[in-house]
Every structure is written in structure tokens, then in C-alpha cells.
Design an enzyme around this catalytic site. Structure first.
Site, PDB file in Angstrom:
ATOM      1  N   GLU A   2       9.481  16.713  14.943  1.00  0.00           N
ATOM      2  CA  GLU A   2       9.915  16.542  13.554  1.00  0.00           C
ATOM      3  C   GLU A   2       9.095  17.462  12.652  1.00  0.00           C
ATOM      4  O   GLU A   2       7.869  17.405  12.655  1.00  0.00           O
ATOM      5  CB  GLU A   2       9.705  15.082  13.128  1.00  0.00           C
ATOM      6  CG  GLU A   2      10.149  14.825  11.699  1.00  0.00           C
ATOM      7  CD  GLU A   2       9.813  13.401  11.221  1.00  0.00           C
ATOM      8  OE1 GLU A   2       8.675  12.947  11.396  1.00  0.00           O
ATOM      9  OE2 GLU A   2      10.720  12.759  10.650  1.00  0.00           O
ATOM     10  N   CYS A  53      13.760  10.928   6.018  1.00  0.00           N
ATOM     11  CA  CYS A  53      13.742  10.674   7.464  1.00  0.00           C
ATOM     12  C   CYS A  53      15.110  10.906   8.082  1.00  0.00           C
ATOM     13  O   CYS A  53      15.219  11.165   9.273  1.00  0.00           O
ATOM     14  CB  CYS A  53      13.287   9.255   7.721  1.00  0.00           C
ATOM     15  SG  CYS A  53      14.277   8.063   6.799  1.00  0.00           S
ATOM     16  N   LYS A 104       0.854  -1.188   0.000  1.00  0.00           N
ATOM     17  CA  LYS A 104       0.000   0.000   0.000  1.00  0.00           C
ATOM     18  C   LYS A 104       0.888   1.235   0.000  1.00  0.00           C
ATOM     19  O   LYS A 104       1.479   1.597   1.012  1.00  0.00           O
ATOM     20  CB  LYS A 104      -0.946   0.045   1.200  1.00  0.00           C
ATOM     21  CG  LYS A 104      -2.076   1.028   0.903  1.00  0.00           C
ATOM     22  CD  LYS A 104      -2.716   1.641   2.119  1.00  0.00           C
ATOM     23  CE  LYS A 104      -1.977   2.770   2.739  1.00  0.00           C
ATOM     24  NZ  LYS A 104      -1.876   3.991   1.899  1.00  0.00           N
ATOM     25  N   GLU A 112       9.920   1.627  10.628  1.00  0.00           N
ATOM     26  CA  GLU A 112      10.931   2.668  10.406  1.00  0.00           C
ATOM     27  C   GLU A 112      10.189   3.998  10.468  1.00  0.00           C
ATOM     28  O   GLU A 112       9.403   4.319   9.577  1.00  0.00           O
ATOM     29  CB  GLU A 112      11.625   2.451   9.062  1.00  0.00           C
ATOM     30  CG  GLU A 112      12.461   1.176   9.088  1.00  0.00           C
ATOM     31  CD  GLU A 112      12.994   0.725   7.743  1.00  0.00           C
ATOM     32  OE1 GLU A 112      13.742  -0.265   7.719  1.00  0.00           O
ATOM     33  OE2 GLU A 112      12.649   1.345   6.728  1.00  0.00           O
TER      34      GLU A 112
HETATM   35  P1  NAD Z   1       2.367   8.571   7.428  1.00  0.00           P
HETATM   36  O1  NAD Z   1       2.607   7.858   8.684  1.00  0.00           O
HETATM   37  O2  NAD Z   1       1.385   9.682   7.403  1.00  0.00           O
HETATM   38  O3  NAD Z   1       1.884   7.572   6.284  1.00  0.00           O
HETATM   39  C1  NAD Z   1       2.648   6.452   5.897  1.00  0.00           C
HETATM   40  C2  NAD Z   1       1.742   5.392   5.301  1.00  0.00           C
HETATM   41  O4  NAD Z   1       0.885   4.897   6.320  1.00  0.00           O
HETATM   42  C3  NAD Z   1       0.840   5.877   4.171  1.00  0.00           C
HETATM   43  O5  NAD Z   1       0.770   4.859   3.198  1.00  0.00           O
HETATM   44  C4  NAD Z   1      -0.487   6.066   4.871  1.00  0.00           C
HETATM   45  O6  NAD Z   1      -1.588   5.952   4.019  1.00  0.00           O
HETATM   46  C5  NAD Z   1      -0.468   4.929   5.872  1.00  0.00           C
HETATM   47  N1  NAD Z   1      -1.293   5.110   7.056  1.00  0.00           N
HETATM   48  C6  NAD Z   1      -1.612   6.273   7.686  1.00  0.00           C
HETATM   49  N2  NAD Z   1      -2.381   6.009   8.762  1.00  0.00           N
HETATM   50  C7  NAD Z   1      -2.555   4.672   8.817  1.00  0.00           C
HETATM   51  C8  NAD Z   1      -3.256   3.800   9.690  1.00  0.00           C
HETATM   52  N3  NAD Z   1      -3.921   4.261  10.744  1.00  0.00           N
HETATM   53  N4  NAD Z   1      -3.222   2.476   9.444  1.00  0.00           N
HETATM   54  C9  NAD Z   1      -2.530   1.987   8.409  1.00  0.00           C
HETATM   55  N5  NAD Z   1      -1.861   2.768   7.523  1.00  0.00           N
HETATM   56  C10 NAD Z   1      -1.858   4.093   7.735  1.00  0.00           C
HETATM   57  O7  NAD Z   1       3.805   9.072   6.953  1.00  0.00           O
HETATM   58  P2  NAD Z   1       4.145  10.030   5.721  1.00  0.00           P
HETATM   59  O8  NAD Z   1       3.658  11.396   6.075  1.00  0.00           O
HETATM   60  O9  NAD Z   1       3.704   9.377   4.464  1.00  0.00           O
HETATM   61  O10 NAD Z   1       5.746  10.004   5.731  1.00  0.00           O
HETATM   62  C11 NAD Z   1       6.526  10.879   6.466  1.00  0.00           C
HETATM   63  C12 NAD Z   1       6.993  10.247   7.766  1.00  0.00           C
HETATM   64  O11 NAD Z   1       7.693   9.038   7.497  1.00  0.00           O
HETATM   65  C13 NAD Z   1       7.965  11.091   8.544  1.00  0.00           C
HETATM   66  O12 NAD Z   1       7.648  11.007   9.908  1.00  0.00           O
HETATM   67  C14 NAD Z   1       9.306  10.430   8.281  1.00  0.00           C
HETATM   68  O13 NAD Z   1      10.301  10.659   9.246  1.00  0.00           O
HETATM   69  C15 NAD Z   1       8.917   9.004   8.222  1.00  0.00           C
HETATM   70  N6  NAD Z   1       9.923   8.235   7.483  1.00  0.00           N
HETATM   71  C16 NAD Z   1      10.726   7.345   8.168  1.00  0.00           C
HETATM   72  C17 NAD Z   1      11.696   6.628   7.483  1.00  0.00           C
HETATM   73  C18 NAD Z   1      12.599   5.654   8.183  1.00  0.00           C
HETATM   74  O14 NAD Z   1      13.248   4.859   7.501  1.00  0.00           O
HETATM   75  N7  NAD Z   1      12.685   5.660   9.494  1.00  0.00           N
HETATM   76  C19 NAD Z   1      11.850   6.799   6.113  1.00  0.00           C
HETATM   77  C20 NAD Z   1      11.011   7.711   5.468  1.00  0.00           C
HETATM   78  C21 NAD Z   1      10.050   8.409   6.153  1.00  0.00           C
END
Ligand code: NAD
Length: 496
Positions: free
Chosen positions: A400, A298, A188, A264
Site C-alpha cells: 500500500e 483506504c 485518540k 479497519e
Molecule cells: P497509523 O496506523 O499510523 O495510525 C493510526 C492511529 O494509530 C493514530 O492515531 C496513531 O497515533 C495510532 N497508533 C500508531 N501506533 C500505535 C500503537 N502502537 N498503539 C496504539 N496506537 C497507535 O495509520 P495512519 O497512517 O494514521 O493512517 C493511514 C492508514 O490507515 C492506511 O494504511 C490506510 O489504509 C488505513 N485506513 C484504513 C481505513 C479502513 O476503513 N479500512 C480507513 C482509513 C485509513
């Protein structure tokens, strides 16, 4: 005509469909995929409902014990190389889709995102074949012998939930190892970046990946495909990259049937610049670590600590770097920064710029929105921003932002620098700039983070452990750590 009009985005003006049980499937509900470059709609996306997620889970379960489960490791590995070939064969289409969805620069898409998308399949296809086993022989109480060895089985049906910042790169970082060790998957992508995941489904189909092995469902998190997956009884594991609070929600959802989890999550990464650092390299590297991909990696640095004797000079040099960044159409070859991912995220980042002012920050540069006098004024652009003067308790130092902003503060001693770096709820990455050999090792080993770079940033070797401590995640992926997470060992004990 601006350069961006030359890019041909696959499925522009069309429909992005789900891919379930080897077929492209539409849906009743669709949502618009909007580019942050100028706010226009690229295409419509078919949102998977819970019935379609059920079908994907059933197809994945069937394939697990069917053709995929029966395939030899060599055959599976060869097929994943074919998937990588397929990405490379359609390289320009992947680049165009990724840029349209995210607004990231051509340089970034061509040199990082899409090549890593292919490399993730190749690396884990090869690593899975060279995985070492373990074996122990011991004496039993009756004087006999026992031989213990382990075999690895796939976890089962794995849900892969990815964020928008490095869409293909982060999705394939998990799909590669999960599939290499024999799992079937349901991917997804983020609702903001459905493009390259859809192209990947086309590549999987063309490569001959058996039906049900790879499934793609589009949608959102709560009450949509994300939640349908994390609460589904037929899903054995959830591997997730995204925000820490989303990780917490997924953990709650997955608790009922005790799914395996790998997370992650977010970061608030620190860079420590010692006075003995190679000054120019430290400025160059730190500017990169703050502004790459508009600060939406990230691993980006948001907290910079500089030893006091070089503080003023460092701040001035960073200001010069930030102001020299070219903010432009993503397609322009010398663009350093495009827009942020969406207008919603732009508003979030701008709210932190405003908060920084309210908290008493001094703006060294930036703090607003650039103006262009053309369609880009409808885009999600923000200025690269550097602030100083905040107390460590400020929200802008603790939370963040995930945008092109850093706070720079002075420190005096090594102990103080380490304490400042570790004074965070997050622990994803850290960077140390010094030419003092002992200090490099000493400081790097005391930073509470999953990865620490010394005199570098964002160098990645796919065989190394990757992940975060504290709010930044659970578990490690990369190399053998990925192979271990995506499989279950069974110990066989033979008495003789
Ligand atoms: P997000 O958490 O908003 O969304 C990530 C994914 O989760 C999307 O596909 C979203 O549709 C899904 N999602 C959201 N709520 C959900 C739920 N309740 N149940 C299941 N799925 C759900 O993150 P984002 O805004 O897309 O990405 C940015 C964030 O990701 C930042 O916090 C960044 O630091 C983090 N990030 C971490 C890493 C790492 O390797 N540690 C890498 C990249 C990004």
C-alpha cells in the site's frame, strides 16, 4: 493574497488540550501541529501522559454506571442529535481545522468529511432505537417450554483510535455507534490531525454530554497515548482504523486482557475495467478512485486492470484526467488535490515513485513534485502518477502506497481479472466496470474484499457492513454490525 489566508483556523497559534472528565486539561509536554500546505505550525498540542490516560479511564468507568448508564435510549439518542447539531453549527470552523491539519481540498472537507461527521451521530442515534431483538421458544426435555431472548449491554469503556486521512469522519464513525449503545469512550485522534477532535470535545461539552462519557487524549502511538490505551486494564475494547502493521501491534498489546477488537486497516484495492464498460464513466470513476484526497482514502484504487482491447485507450484517457487535476491551495474552490498529510508521508510516497522506476515501471505521467514558486514549495505536494509495465510481483503492486498513484495492467479473460484482483494480501475494496449484467454479479461476488462497487466508487450507506478481509481488518462495522460490536448480548432463558 492567496485564498488560503482567508480561512480562520480555530485555536491557530494556541494550544489544543485534552478533554478528560468533562474538563479541558493541559499537559507538561506539547508537540507542534504542522500544516502540510506550507510547513508552518498551526498550534501546539498537549500530549497526554499515562497519568492522564488513567484519569480518563477512571472517569469513563464512573460515567458508564452513572449518568450515562441511567439515561434512557431516547435521551441518549436526542443528545447525540444535539452533538450533530453542534457540529453543523460550527461547520466552517470544522472545515477550516480539517483543511489546515490535512491539506485536503475545500470541496472534500465541505462535502464529505464534515457532513459525515454529523451524519455519523444522527445515523447511529436512530439505528440504536430501531434495533430488533431476537426471541426463540422451544420445548424442554420434560415437556415444558423455554423462552430465550437477548438483551444488549454496552461493552464498557471503549478506546477509539483514529488515523489522519479522514480525521473527523472516521473518528465519529466509531464514536456514534459506541456512544449510541451506551458505552463511554476515550478518543485518540492521529497526532497529525488533532484539530477537529478538539472541536468535537467542545461540541460534546456544550451539548451537555455528561462528564466522563466522552474523553479525548492527544498523542502518538508507541510509548504515548495510543499504547497507554491499548495496554490499559480498564479498557474493555479497542476500535481502530489505521495501518495493518499498527493493527498487529495493537492486537499484541490488547491480548493480555483479551479486549474486544474491531480493526479497519490498509488496502491495495483493484479496479477491473471490462471492454463492455461505459468507457467514459469508467475513466471518470477510476480517476476519482485513484486521486481523491491525494489517494489517501483506504478505499482508493492503486491497481487498475483493463481488458486488452481498450487498454491503450484507457491509459491515454487516465493520463489526460491526471494531468487535468488542479493541484493548488486547499482553500481554492476548484482545487482537486492539495498536499499529502505530512512531509514524512510525502517522502514515503516519493520513495515508492523512485522504487517504481527501479522496478522497471514506465511512467505515463507524474513521478515527481510540482513546483509553485511560492510558500507551497515548502508543502508536502506530489504529482498524480500513473505507471505501467510492472510484473505482478513488484513491491509497488503488492504494498500500500497511500498516495495518488496507480499501476495499470492489461488482462484478457474474466477469470484472469478475478485472479489478479485477489492476488493480494489485502482485501478491503474492489471496483468492477461493466455493462454486462451477469458479469457484474458474477465478478463482484468472487472478489475477496469487504466491499465491491459496480460502476461506482465510494458510495456509502451507513447501514451496510463495512470492513476488510485478510490484512485489511477484523470484523465489520456499519448499521447493525456496529451496534453488535459495541454491545454484549446476554441471553435470558425462562422455563415455564
Ligand atoms: P497509523 O496506523 O499510523 O495510525 C493510526 C492511529 O494509530 C493514530 O492515531 C496513531 O497515533 C495510532 N497508533 C500508531 N501506533 C500505535 C500503537 N502502537 N498503539 C496504539 N496506537 C497507535 O495509520 P495512519 O497512517 O494514521 O493512517 C493511514 C492508514 O490507515 C492506511 O494504511 C490506510 O489504509 C488505513 N485506513 C484504513 C481505513 C479502513 O476503513 N479500512 C480507513 C482509513 C485509513
Amino acid at each position: 493574497m492567496p485564498a488560503h489566508h482567508k480561512m480562520v483556523v480555530p485555536h491557530a497559534g494556541g494550544l489544543l488540550r485534552n478533554y478528560v472528565a468533562g474538563e479541558f486539561v493541559g499537559s507538561e509536554r506539547t508537540f507542534a501541529n504542522v500544516t502540510p500546505v506550507d510547513g508552518s505550525t498551526i498550534n501546539e498540542v498537549c500530549e497526554a501522559d499515562s497519568a492522564l490516560v488513567d484519569r480518563a479511564v477512571a472517569a469513563a468507568r464512573e460515567a458508564l454506571h452513572g449518568p450515562w448508564g441511567k439515561m434512557s435510549l431516547d435521551e441518549r439518542s436526542a443528545l447525540l442529535h444535539k452533538v450533530a447539531d453542534g457540529i453543523e453549527a460550527r461547520f466552517d470552523e470544522f472545515v477550516a481545522a480539517e483543511m489546515a491539519d490535512t491539506g485536503k481540498s475545500l470541496w472534500q472537507a465541505q462535502n464529505i468529511d464534515i457532513p459525515r461527521g454529523a451524519a455519523n451521530f444522527r445515523a447511529f442515534a436512530d439505528l440504536a432505537k430501531s434495533r430488533a431483538g431476537e426471541c426463540f421458544q422451544s420445548t424442554t426435555p420434560d415437556g415444558g417450554q423455554a423462552l430465550n431472548y437477548s438483551v444488549h449491554k454496552p461493552l464498557g469503556v471503549v478506546a477509539v483510535i483514529a488515523p489522519w486521512n479522514l480525521p473527523l469522519l472516521l473518528l465519529t464513525w466509531k464514536l456514534g455507534p459506541a456512544m449510541a449503545v451506551g458505552n463511554t469512550v476515550i478518543a485518540k485522534p492521529s497526532e497529525d490531525t488533532p484539530g477537529t477532535a478538539t472541536l468535537l470535545a467542545e461540541v460534546m461539552h456544550a451539548a451537555g454530554v455528561p462528564a466522563g462519557v466522552f474523553n479525548l487524549v492527544h498523542g502518538f502511538g508507541p510509548n504515548s497515548a495510543g499504547e497507554f490505551l491499548t495496554t490499559h486494564r480498564g479498557i474493555d475494547a479497542v476500535t481502530f482504523t489505521g495501518e495493518s502493521r499498527t493493527g498487529a501491534a495493537i492486537m499484541r498489546a490488547a491480548a493480555d486482557n483479551v479486549k474486544a477488537l474491531s480493526f479497519e486497516l490498509g488496502g491495495k484495492n483493484a479496479a477491473l475495467i471490462f471492454e463492455d464498460a461505459d468507457f467514459d464513466a469508467a475513466v471518470e470513476g477510476t480517476a476519482k478512485s485513484v486521486f481523491t484526497n491525494g489517494g489517501q482514502v483506504c478505499l482508493c484504487t492503486e491497481r487498475v486492470y483493463v481488458q486488452r482491447p481498450i487498454f491503450e485507450r484507457f491509459v491515454a484517457a487516465m493520463k489526460e484526467k491526471a494531468e487535468a487535476l488542479r493541484i493548488d491551495w486547499p482553500e481554492s474552490p476548484d482545487t482537486d488535490m492539495g498536499p499529502l498529510i505530512s512531509h514524512e508521508h510525502q517522502q514515503k510516497v516519493l520513495s515508492y515513485y523512485q522504487l517504481a522506476g527501479e522496478e522497471g515501471a514506465t511512467f505515463i505521467t507524474g513521478g515527481g513534485v510540482p513546483t509553485f514558486g511560492d510558500e507551497r514549495d515548502n508543502g508536502a505536494f506530489v504529482e498524480p502518477t500513473i505507471i505501467t509495465g510492472l510484473p505482478e510481483s513488484a513491491r509497488c503492486i503488492k504494498e500500500e502506497v497511500f498516495g495518488p498513484i496507480c499501476h495499470i495492467a492489461p488482462f484478457d479473460t474474466e477469470e484472469e481479472a478475478i485472479a489478479l484482483a485477489n492476488d493480494s494480501e489485502y482485501g478491503l475494496a474492489g471496483t468492477v466496470w461493466t455493462t454486462h449484467l451477469q458479469r457484474a454479479h458474477r465478478v463482484a461476488q468472487q472478489i475477496d474484499a469487504g466491499i465491491v462497487w459496480v460502476n461506482a466508487w465510494y458510495l456509502r450507506d451507513l447501514r451496510t457492513p463495512f470492513g476488510g478481509v485478510k490484512l485489511s481488518g477484523i470484523g465489520r462495522e456499519g448499521g447493525v454490525h456496529s451496534l453488535n460490536f459495541y454491545s454484549e448480548p446476554t441471553n435470558i432463558c425462562i422455563k415455564f
